[in-house]
Motif scaffolding. Sequence first.
Motif, PDB file in Angstrom:
ATOM      1  N   ARG A   7       7.463   3.526  -2.087  1.00  0.00           N
ATOM      2  CA  ARG A   7       6.026   3.360  -2.324  1.00  0.00           C
ATOM      3  C   ARG A   7       5.605   2.013  -1.749  1.00  0.00           C
ATOM      4  N   ALA A   9       2.469  -0.523  -0.793  1.00  0.00           N
ATOM      5  CA  ALA A   9       1.079  -0.907  -1.026  1.00  0.00           C
ATOM      6  C   ALA A   9       0.549  -1.631   0.208  1.00  0.00           C
ATOM      7  N   LEU A  26      -3.447  -5.349  -6.416  1.00  0.00           N
ATOM      8  CA  LEU A  26      -2.097  -4.821  -6.629  1.00  0.00           C
ATOM      9  C   LEU A  26      -1.880  -4.438  -8.091  1.00  0.00           C
ATOM     10  N   ALA A  30      -0.629  -0.897  -9.577  1.00  0.00           N
ATOM     11  CA  ALA A  30       0.568  -0.816 -10.418  1.00  0.00           C
ATOM     12  C   ALA A  30       0.242  -0.132 -11.751  1.00  0.00           C
ATOM     13  N   ILE A  36       6.015   0.013  -7.153  1.00  0.00           N
ATOM     14  CA  ILE A  36       5.605  -0.399  -5.811  1.00  0.00           C
ATOM     15  C   ILE A  36       6.801  -1.129  -5.211  1.00  0.00           C
ATOM     16  N   LEU A 120      -1.878   2.892  -1.824  1.00  0.00           N
ATOM     17  CA  LEU A 120      -0.452   3.160  -1.959  1.00  0.00           C
ATOM     18  C   LEU A 120      -0.072   4.423  -1.187  1.00  0.00           C
ATOM     19  N   GLU A 122       3.366   6.850   0.112  1.00  0.00           N
ATOM     20  CA  GLU A 122       4.747   7.177  -0.173  1.00  0.00           C
ATOM     21  C   GLU A 122       5.373   7.677   1.115  1.00  0.00           C
TER      22      GLU A 122
END
Length: 125
Positions: A7, A9, A26, A30, A36, A120, A122
């Motif tokens: 993950r 960011a 952030l 989260a 993250i 974010l 993935e």
Amino acid sequence: MKQLALRIAGFGFRREATLESLAQALDQLAEQYEAIDKLAVAHSMLPLVEEFGRLRGIEVISVADAELPTVTTLTHSAQSLQARGTGSVAEAVALLAAGHNARLLGPRIISADRQATAALAEGNR
């Protein structure tokens, strides 16, 4: 053996942004998504995020500014399109840093002071 998804960011921000702006963005991510693994930023915006990553103990990935327009983002900010050629710098850098077949977990979020955005992605990088 299957690779675990990372993950990442990604950040976008205005010149006036501070370390606190990045922290606000952030921390919102989260809260929503938990884990993250790494941070990402366009090369021209690297110094602030590099410092932030050092303070948080999180690795930072830099992506080439020239790659930003090659990414389709969920957000379509006119200001971002004009300045950087992409609808969201945060979304674009997150996707680029996460590698081939990466996916956004949602649209970018905006820091409380409105100076920074974070998204974010993935991926398997």
